[in-house]
Scaffold this motif. Sequence first.
Motif, short mmCIF file in Angstrom:
data_model
loop_
_atom_site.label_atom_id
_atom_site.label_comp_id
_atom_site.label_asym_id
_atom_site.label_seq_id
_atom_site.Cartn_x
_atom_site.Cartn_y
_atom_site.Cartn_z
N GLU A 11 8.44 -72.61 134.55
CA GLU A 11 7.31 -73.49 134.26
C GLU A 11 6.06 -73.01 135.00
O GLU A 11 4.95 -73.05 134.46
N LEU A 12 6.24 -72.53 136.22
CA LEU A 12 5.11 -72.03 136.99
C LEU A 12 4.51 -70.80 136.30
O LEU A 12 3.29 -70.65 136.21
N LEU A 13 5.38 -69.91 135.81
CA LEU A 13 4.89 -68.74 135.07
C LEU A 13 4.15 -69.17 133.81
O LEU A 13 3.14 -68.56 133.43
N SER A 14 4.67 -70.21 133.15
CA SER A 14 4.01 -70.72 131.95
C SER A 14 2.61 -71.23 132.26
O SER A 14 1.66 -71.01 131.50
N ARG A 15 2.46 -71.90 133.40
CA ARG A 15 1.16 -72.41 133.79
C ARG A 15 0.17 -71.27 134.04
O ARG A 15 -0.98 -71.32 133.59
N ALA A 16 0.64 -70.26 134.76
CA ALA A 16 -0.24 -69.11 135.03
C ALA A 16 -0.61 -68.41 133.74
O ALA A 16 -1.75 -67.96 133.57
N ALA A 17 0.35 -68.32 132.81
CA ALA A 17 0.09 -67.67 131.51
C ALA A 17 -0.93 -68.45 130.70
O ALA A 17 -1.80 -67.87 130.04
N LYS A 18 -0.84 -69.79 130.73
CA LYS A 18 -1.81 -70.61 130.00
C LYS A 18 -3.22 -70.41 130.56
O LYS A 18 -4.19 -70.30 129.80
N ALA A 19 -3.31 -70.38 131.88
CA ALA A 19 -4.62 -70.15 132.50
C ALA A 19 -5.14 -68.75 132.15
O ALA A 19 -6.33 -68.56 131.90
N CYS A 20 -4.23 -67.78 132.11
CA CYS A 20 -4.63 -66.41 131.75
C CYS A 20 -5.09 -66.33 130.30
O CYS A 20 -6.05 -65.64 129.97
N ASP A 21 -4.38 -67.04 129.41
CA ASP A 21 -4.79 -67.10 128.00
C ASP A 21 -6.21 -67.66 127.88
O ASP A 21 -7.02 -67.16 127.08
N GLU A 22 -6.48 -68.71 128.65
CA GLU A 22 -7.82 -69.31 128.64
C GLU A 22 -8.86 -68.31 129.12
O GLU A 22 -9.93 -68.17 128.54
N ALA A 23 -8.52 -67.58 130.18
CA ALA A 23 -9.46 -66.60 130.72
C ALA A 23 -9.70 -65.43 129.78
O ALA A 23 -10.78 -64.83 129.77
N ALA A 24 -8.68 -65.09 128.98
CA ALA A 24 -8.77 -63.92 128.10
C ALA A 24 -9.52 -64.19 126.81
O ALA A 24 -9.77 -63.27 126.03
N ARG A 25 -9.88 -65.44 126.58
CA ARG A 25 -10.60 -65.76 125.34
C ARG A 25 -11.92 -65.00 125.29
O ARG A 25 -12.57 -64.78 126.31
N GLY A 26 -12.32 -64.63 124.10
CA GLY A 26 -13.54 -63.86 123.95
C GLY A 26 -13.36 -62.45 124.47
O GLY A 26 -12.41 -61.75 124.10
N ASP A 27 -14.23 -62.03 125.36
CA ASP A 27 -14.15 -60.67 125.92
C ASP A 27 -13.32 -60.62 127.19
O ASP A 27 -13.14 -59.56 127.78
N GLY A 28 -12.82 -61.76 127.66
CA GLY A 28 -11.98 -61.76 128.85
C GLY A 28 -12.77 -61.46 130.11
O GLY A 28 -13.91 -61.91 130.28
N ASN A 29 -12.13 -60.70 131.01
CA ASN A 29 -12.74 -60.33 132.29
C ASN A 29 -13.13 -61.57 133.10
O ASN A 29 -14.17 -61.61 133.75
N ARG A 30 -12.29 -62.60 133.04
CA ARG A 30 -12.54 -63.83 133.79
C ARG A 30 -11.26 -64.26 134.50
O ARG A 30 -10.17 -63.77 134.20
N VAL A 31 -11.41 -65.21 135.41
CA VAL A 31 -10.26 -65.79 136.08
C VAL A 31 -10.35 -67.31 135.94
O VAL A 31 -11.43 -67.89 136.07
N GLU A 32 -9.22 -67.93 135.60
CA GLU A 32 -9.15 -69.38 135.45
C GLU A 32 -8.02 -69.92 136.31
O GLU A 32 -6.97 -69.28 136.46
#
Length: 694
Positions: free
Chosen positions: A407-428
Amino acid sequence: MDNLLRLIIIEPDLNDAEMMISTLKTAGFAVRPERAEDEEDLHEKLQKHAPDLVLCTLSPASDLTLEQVTTGIEQVGRHVPVIAIAEGDGHDIAECLEAGAHDLVRKDRPDHLKLVVKRAFEGQQQWRRLKSAESSLREAERRCKTLLDSSRDAIAYVHEGMHIYANQSYLDLFGYTDAEDLEGMPIMDMVDGSDQATMKEFLRNYDRDSEGTEAGKSVEIRLTGPGGEPFAAQMEFTPASIDGEPCTQVLIRSQANTKELEKQLNYLSQRDLVTGLYNRQYFMEQLGTTIGQATQGKAHASLVELRIDKFHEIRDLVGVAGSDLVLGDVAKVLENHAGNEEVVARFDGETFAILTPRHQPAEAKEYVGGILAAISGHICEVDGRSATCTASAGIARIDENAPDPNELLSRAAKACDEAARGDGNRVEVYQPRQGEMTQRQQDEVWVSRISEAVTAERLRLLFQPIVSLHGEAGEHYEVFMRMLDDDGQEISPSEFLPSAERTDMAKVLDRWVISHALKQLAAHRKNGHETTFFINLTAGSLQEPGMLPWIVERLKEHRVPAQCVVFEMKEATVVNHLKQAKEFVKGLKNVHSRFALEDFGVGLNPFQLMQHVQADFLKIDRSFMDKLSSSEENQESIRSITDSAHGMNKLVIAPHVEDATGLSILWGIGVNYIQGNFLQGPSEKMDYDFSSMS
């Protein structure tokens, strides 16, 4: 599907049964129900499938009592929680629990039913996982014994200083041919007389120091060989168990096995060969340890998932071997930024994972932001060519409330998916949605955002083809609506539609979709296309008396023949608003428009709905499409629905077709139409070549 609920209902009133099913659907379950009418029917259904739950109404009109249900489950050998449903206050919960029920719920408390079913379902899932783990443990113990028997290392198990097991290598080391000859022999008999005092002292210290721990200890000692000659060896002692009984594992390593070789083997078992970072297995072990410490209040931390943006484009540019060099360069950047307390691993493909003690969100975000800046500024040299890349990262906090590792990995992955939207290069940083605001506050926010999107024209339509499997003429598309945020990024409908349907905004969105879809349909048909649109409607439209006249006016305004528009609703929406749906569909028929039922087939008797609402198309529930090629049960369910539908002159649509195998199965069953990303995903263009399926 994690939310698939296989349900047996014992309820004499079919309408009440359907209402319970509808209640559970609104709780997020994909319900696969069956109804048992008598004891024989119950036994047959229990033997055929393993249900997750049984709902048993305590009614004099029922042919099954609670005791008969719980006894029947026990006789068949199933483990199924039973929830007793009371029609009033005349039942004692203690008596129901004593009879074997999981809980008692009043029929007029659907809110209570949702919570009890959720708890019982989770308990059933946990029980199954426990049994699976026990089975895996037994299999692991069997494999472990096989590995021990075939191991080149000399391994034995001792209890209170006596041998209880030894593998072949151990027997060969000391010159024994049969394990029975060694059983019960003291381990001190293996030690050369000159070192027995040393061994006794070591064992005394080991028993004292290792009590309650899983730590291993070693001693360099001289042992006695088969001919009585002494030889130097290292003995490792580790707490273990055999058949559930505690003992000590003894591993003997010859001094010829150099420490350098051991170090290399240990390194390889923990490392990723491409990047040199830790591998997934080692990282998961460290993550488990970190979560354990955090949940005990000892130390908090953060989990970071870092993913290279648009890595497929890099692979296309530099090739597979070149992309490995890029991964290696990124790994070096991560290592350079990692302190002594960080654990950095290559997790999977272009994804990396970091464990850092920086648990405050701002501190963790600043740390990861520095890594992303270093990656974007690095130039990778690949076969004389220069390549650059960026990465996106998601952070999940590890504290006393930390969930399990997955579940913790899933949470980090969801945040990473959010950060990768568009051109990415972000941290959420992952933020749990639940509990941040009340539902009312969330709805108010979404009402404002939806209103702004409509005013600012940040809504768009997408079209997905619905294709005939048997060569019928014409083009069919389902219409989807998408909303964009202020930055032009798409917002998932699952985020705003629940709030829209709880407010009046669903009707606003329905009208926007109908108006703009009919405008595009008219233009497309003028270009010579015999096109039909499937347009989804929400419950809000059913509850607005003026919706049907407004639709008729829009059809006239755009000069679109009504038979070229199929209005579509979910089966659950129609069941929950049956009276309004019946009148609405009747009005559609009067103007020669058509109607489709979505998510069809999961009710106890879904075709009974046809007596009230005359649908032209039945779109089967997506749960039947899950693992279609390997699930005979799903294939048989689709076949049954299709045969019954054809007997009533209804056309069947199978959604979510993802591969050619599923297509061929559906063709053989006789399904009329298919839809899914295998054909084409939702697109702003209506350019599918329908002749390709002829």
